[in-house]
Design an enzyme around this catalytic site. Structure first.
Site, mmCIF file in Angstrom:
data_model
loop_
_atom_site.group_PDB
_atom_site.id
_atom_site.type_symbol
_atom_site.label_atom_id
_atom_site.label_comp_id
_atom_site.label_asym_id
_atom_site.label_seq_id
_atom_site.Cartn_x
_atom_site.Cartn_y
_atom_site.Cartn_z
ATOM 1 N N ASN A 182 0.866 -1.174 0.000
ATOM 2 C CA ASN A 182 0.000 0.000 0.000
ATOM 3 C C ASN A 182 0.905 1.228 0.000
ATOM 4 O O ASN A 182 1.490 1.574 1.025
ATOM 5 C CB ASN A 182 -0.898 -0.021 1.255
ATOM 6 C CG ASN A 182 -1.755 1.230 1.366
ATOM 7 O OD1 ASN A 182 -1.796 2.050 0.451
ATOM 8 N ND2 ASN A 182 -2.436 1.370 2.486
ATOM 9 N N TRP A 183 1.002 1.849 -1.151
ATOM 10 C CA TRP A 183 1.932 2.992 -1.276
ATOM 11 C C TRP A 183 1.410 4.242 -0.580
ATOM 12 O O TRP A 183 2.152 5.196 -0.400
ATOM 13 C CB TRP A 183 2.186 3.299 -2.755
ATOM 14 C CG TRP A 183 2.930 2.239 -3.500
ATOM 15 C CD1 TRP A 183 3.313 1.002 -3.058
ATOM 16 C CD2 TRP A 183 3.402 2.338 -4.851
ATOM 17 N NE1 TRP A 183 3.986 0.318 -4.049
ATOM 18 C CE2 TRP A 183 4.053 1.125 -5.167
ATOM 19 C CE3 TRP A 183 3.330 3.326 -5.828
ATOM 20 C CZ2 TRP A 183 4.636 0.882 -6.417
ATOM 21 C CZ3 TRP A 183 3.907 3.088 -7.076
ATOM 22 C CH2 TRP A 183 4.558 1.878 -7.366
ATOM 23 N N LYS A 184 0.126 4.252 -0.247
ATOM 24 C CA LYS A 184 -0.493 5.437 0.377
ATOM 25 C C LYS A 184 -0.235 6.666 -0.509
ATOM 26 O O LYS A 184 -0.158 6.530 -1.720
ATOM 27 C CB LYS A 184 -0.003 5.611 1.824
ATOM 28 C CG LYS A 184 -0.195 4.316 2.629
ATOM 29 C CD LYS A 184 -0.007 4.484 4.107
ATOM 30 C CE LYS A 184 -0.217 3.147 4.802
ATOM 31 N NZ LYS A 184 -0.095 3.226 6.249
ATOM 32 N N HIS A 216 -9.501 1.117 5.093
ATOM 33 C CA HIS A 216 -8.229 1.378 5.774
ATOM 34 C C HIS A 216 -8.475 2.339 6.937
ATOM 35 O O HIS A 216 -9.276 3.258 6.834
ATOM 36 C CB HIS A 216 -7.210 1.967 4.792
ATOM 37 C CG HIS A 216 -5.820 1.929 5.334
ATOM 38 N ND1 HIS A 216 -5.379 2.819 6.280
ATOM 39 C CD2 HIS A 216 -4.798 1.071 5.111
ATOM 40 C CE1 HIS A 216 -4.122 2.517 6.597
ATOM 41 N NE2 HIS A 216 -3.751 1.459 5.910
ATOM 42 N N GLU A 251 -6.849 4.741 7.982
ATOM 43 C CA GLU A 251 -6.615 6.162 7.656
ATOM 44 C C GLU A 251 -7.842 6.767 6.988
ATOM 45 O O GLU A 251 -8.148 7.940 7.170
ATOM 46 C CB GLU A 251 -5.358 6.282 6.777
ATOM 47 C CG GLU A 251 -4.104 5.977 7.598
ATOM 48 C CD GLU A 251 -2.941 5.383 6.825
ATOM 49 O OE1 GLU A 251 -2.939 5.444 5.582
ATOM 50 O OE2 GLU A 251 -2.027 4.840 7.478
ATOM 51 N N GLU A 275 -5.263 -4.850 10.478
ATOM 52 C CA GLU A 275 -4.243 -3.833 10.705
ATOM 53 C C GLU A 275 -4.525 -3.130 12.028
ATOM 54 O O GLU A 275 -5.339 -2.197 12.074
ATOM 55 C CB GLU A 275 -4.250 -2.805 9.568
ATOM 56 C CG GLU A 275 -3.980 -3.394 8.201
ATOM 57 C CD GLU A 275 -3.404 -2.363 7.242
ATOM 58 O OE1 GLU A 275 -2.309 -2.624 6.712
ATOM 59 O OE2 GLU A 275 -4.010 -1.310 7.051
ATOM 60 N N GLY A 334 2.649 2.273 10.807
ATOM 61 C CA GLY A 334 3.609 3.365 10.680
ATOM 62 C C GLY A 334 4.302 3.727 11.983
ATOM 63 O O GLY A 334 4.954 4.761 12.071
ATOM 64 N N SER A 360 3.595 -2.049 10.358
ATOM 65 C CA SER A 360 5.045 -2.136 10.567
ATOM 66 C C SER A 360 5.622 -3.510 10.229
ATOM 67 O O SER A 360 6.562 -3.967 10.883
ATOM 68 C CB SER A 360 5.408 -1.721 12.000
ATOM 69 O OG SER A 360 5.017 -0.372 12.229
ATOM 70 N N GLY A 389 2.908 -1.138 4.224
ATOM 71 C CA GLY A 389 2.953 0.288 3.935
ATOM 72 C C GLY A 389 4.372 0.726 3.611
ATOM 73 O O GLY A 389 4.870 0.494 2.507
ATOM 74 N N GLY A 390 5.033 1.340 4.578
ATOM 75 C CA GLY A 390 6.359 1.925 4.371
ATOM 76 C C GLY A 390 7.345 1.027 3.632
ATOM 77 O O GLY A 390 8.016 1.476 2.682
#
Ligand code: 13P
Length: 250
Positions: A9-11, A96, A98, A168, A174, A213, A234-235
């Site tokens: 997930n590049w966000k 998600h 977010e 999640e 993150g 993470s 993610g990251g």
């Protein structure tokens, strides 16, 4: 045997040019990932059309990160499920944390989005998970159950067969604070038990990914758990070597 899936997930990261370079790098390394592992990248909307072309004929699937809860019309700034499907993307991330937290997406909105995604041939990657205070007050199982019952349990079993779930825990996203493999396993097994109430044995077939993470260092232990079928990353999905290393962690 359940599916094994690693999705990035590049966000809200990368320009289209940076995204193209990252996909190029992934394509050059994907042969290192065992054939049984499905790999998905979820880019910003602006990248979907060129990304679909760049990925065509490869084993990397494409996902959007959201779609509208309306079919079409006067909804300035929104992107419909039909538009996403027309780009060539096969998946869409929905629910998600977010989106729930910063954009007020309720269970009711998420049910509309999920239905529209499925009607347009997109496979939802549906996210669920509790916040830190909910875990600390020991209501994390109830929170996740409510999220599943409000959306996933409203689907038919044919619709469920298209859905991938992602657990999640919000406190792990993150933050560098990963859930332990025991915490992940415990919740994934619980999620399956909630699904089983409505869907019976089909609950055993649903892929449930862990997100929060996840890194090359912790993915092997997380993925070794019997109910953890992969990760939503993610990251670490923005670094080709890390993402590929995670996809090799089963
Ligand atoms: P991080 O891997 O950066 O914690 O993000 C997880 C996530 O939210 C994936 O959807």
């Amino acid at each position: 045997m359940r599916r094994k899936i690693v999705a990035g997930n590049w966000k809200m990261n990368t320009t289209p040019a940076e995204g193209k370079a990252l996909i190029g790098e992934l394509l050059s390394k994907i042969a290192d990932v065992p054939a049984g592992v499905e790999v998905i990248v979820s880019t910003p909307f602006t990248h979907l059309v060129p990304a679909a072309e760049q990925l065509s004929g490869s084993r990397i699937a494409l996902s959007a990160q959201n779609c509208a809860n309306k079919e079409s019309g006067a909804y300035t700034g929104e992107i419909s499920a039909k538009m996403v499907a027309a780009t060539g993307a096969q998946y869409v991330i929905l629910g998600h944390s977010e989106r729930r937290e910063y954009y007020g997406e309720t269970d009711a909105i998420l049910l509309e989005k999920t239905k529209l995604a499925l009607e347009n041939g997109l496979a939802p990657i549906f996210c669920i998970g509790e916040k830190l205070e909910e875990r600390e007050s020991n209501i994390h199982f109830d929170v996740v159950k409510t999220q599943i019952e409000a959306v996933v349990c409203q689907l038919s079993s044919e619709e469920l067969s298209k859905v991938v779930l992602a657990y999640e825990p919000v406190w792990a996203i993150g933050t560098g604070k990963t859930a332990t493999s025991e915490q992940a396993q415990e919740m994934h097994a619980y999620i399956r038990s909630v699904l089983a109430v409505k869907f019976g044995k089909q609950a055993e077939e649903v892929a449930i990914l862990y997100g929060g993470s996840a890194k090359p260092g912790n993915a092997p232990e997380l993925f070794s758990q019997p109910d953890v079928d992969g990760g939503l990353i993610g990251g670490a999905s923005l670094v080709a070597d890390d993402f590929i290393a995670i996809a090799k962690s089963f």
